[in-house]
Design a protein around this motif. Structure first.
Motif, PDB file in Angstrom:
ATOM      1  N   GLY A 210       7.930 -47.151 -22.651  1.00 29.06           N
ATOM      2  CA  GLY A 210       6.921 -46.108 -22.592  1.00 29.06           C
ATOM      3  C   GLY A 210       5.551 -46.755 -22.543  1.00 29.06           C
ATOM      4  O   GLY A 210       5.219 -47.555 -23.426  1.00 29.06           O
ATOM      5  N   THR A 211       4.746 -46.463 -21.503  1.00 28.39           N
ATOM      6  CA  THR A 211       3.423 -47.060 -21.374  1.00 28.39           C
ATOM      7  C   THR A 211       2.393 -45.994 -20.967  1.00 28.39           C
ATOM      8  O   THR A 211       2.706 -45.065 -20.227  1.00 28.39           O
ATOM      9  N   ILE A 212       1.167 -46.156 -21.450  1.00 30.77           N
ATOM     10  CA  ILE A 212       0.056 -45.300 -21.052  1.00 30.77           C
ATOM     11  C   ILE A 212      -1.129 -46.172 -20.674  1.00 30.77           C
ATOM     12  O   ILE A 212      -1.285 -47.285 -21.176  1.00 30.77           O
ATOM     13  N   SER A 213      -1.972 -45.662 -19.770  1.00 25.32           N
ATOM     14  CA  SER A 213      -3.172 -46.403 -19.387  1.00 25.32           C
ATOM     15  C   SER A 213      -4.283 -45.432 -19.015  1.00 25.32           C
ATOM     16  O   SER A 213      -4.037 -44.328 -18.526  1.00 25.32           O
ATOM     17  N   TRP A 214      -5.518 -45.856 -19.291  1.00 23.02           N
ATOM     18  CA  TRP A 214      -6.707 -45.055 -18.953  1.00 23.02           C
ATOM     19  C   TRP A 214      -7.886 -45.994 -18.766  1.00 23.02           C
ATOM     20  O   TRP A 214      -8.145 -46.851 -19.608  1.00 23.02           O
ATOM     21  N   THR A 215      -8.595 -45.843 -17.648  1.00 24.57           N
ATOM     22  CA  THR A 215      -9.756 -46.680 -17.376  1.00 24.57           C
ATOM     23  C   THR A 215     -10.889 -45.843 -16.789  1.00 24.57           C
ATOM     24  O   THR A 215     -10.657 -44.855 -16.083  1.00 24.57           O
TER      25      THR A 215
END
Length: 315
Positions: A210-215
């Motif tokens: 499970g991975t999340i990313s925000w930039t």
């Protein structure tokens, strides 16, 4: 006779090891942006002096369970050029637990655009992707968004994966007096959850992710030259977990408000804001092929059982 009994018992034990009573695997990646807004140096919302010229955003959601693509209402990929417009890709679900088969309690309040529900352990056989975005970070009311990617497997021979993405780009002009400056920063409210759970024992190989990313990137544009003045990737919402064994299982959950560093905006200049957000999950279980030594043991056990039966019949 004793050897026959021992071999028969070994065969039964080996067969039991190869067929577990239960196993479960889960990968969860949920990221909700509950508010993103621009502030001045006194932490007050910037209510004037910035005019958005144009904005475009794309949302996607996908899922797959045992090579069957997930389905849902509407399109799985939506593009919009409306400033602050809503893009809502309704959840795409794959697997036997979708719809009416979804276990009770998985998503209190409903599956669609659920910003708060998080599943602590595998429940059901499915994979689901969901996304939503509305508002604009450069506007008075701010923006909010959701990417959810959930995968759950309850038995060997199943595999699920899901993903959801947001890509947002806006161009704005500062309309306050040329030469004047504004010290500004972004405030981001969030609710983040990633989990990886494997309970694949007794001859079953499991894996989960499970991975999340925000930039966020902010560029100042002068003529044909763009200069990046902010790159922001908060650690709290750029995270992930993996597991291939029960000892590696983990859950990371957090929520709150994060502030970026201050950046200088100059009157009469053009600025481009780009935001990217994503969630990804995987859950799979594969029954392990018995090792040669185990096959020999089972074979000897079966031969012993057959010999015992013939002797009993002869008596």
């Amino acid at each position: 006779m004793k050897l026959t009994k021992y071999l028969a018992a070994a065969a039964v034990s080996a067969a039991f090891v190869a067929a577990p009573a239960s196993a479960a695997t889960m990968g969860m990646a949920d990221l909700a942006i509950t508010g993103l807004i621009i502030l001045n140096s006194n932490n007050a919302p910037v209510t004037n002096g910035i005019v958005i010229q144009n904005e475009n955003r794309t949302g996607t959601a996908n899922s797959n369970f045992n090579n069957a693509q997930g389905t849902g209402a509407g399109l799985g990929n939506i593009f919009s050029t409306t400033i602050g417009g809503t893009v809502d890709v309704q959840n795409r679900c794959a697997g036997p637990s979708c719809g009416a088969g979804m276990p009770v309690g998985n998503y209190p309040g409903g599956v669609e655009n659920n910003f708060t529900a998080h599943i602590p352990a595998p429940s059901g056989n499915y994979a689901m992707g969901d996304m939503y975005i509305a508002g604009t970070a450069l506007g008075v009311t701010g923006a909010n968004g959701l990417t959810r990617a959930d995968s759950s497997v309850m038995s060997p021979g199943n595999a699920g994966s899901a993903n959801a993405t947001i890509a947002n780009s806006a161009t704005a002009v500062t309309t306050f007096t040329v030469g004047n400056t504004l010290q500004a920063k972004f405030a981001l409210g969030y609710n983040a959850y990633v989990a990886a759970f494997v309970n694949a024992i007794n001859g079953v190989s499991g894996s989960s992710l499970g991975t999340i990313s925000w930039t966020l990137s902010l560029q100042e544009v002068i003529g044909n030259v763009s200069t990046t003045i902010m790159n922001w990737s908060p650690a709290e919402i750029n995270d992930g977990v993996t597991s291939s064994d029960i000892s590696q299982n983990s859950i990371k959950e957090s929520s709150g408000t994060i502030l970026s560093n201050l950046v200088t905006l100059t009157g009469g200049r053009t600025y481009k804001l780009t935001i990217n957000q994503a969630s990804n999950s995987i859950a799979s279980e594969v029954r392990a092929v018995p090792e040669p030594g185990s096959m020999v043991l089972i074979g000897l056990g079966l031969l012993a059982l057959g010999a015992a039966s013939r002797r009993k019949a002869a008596k």
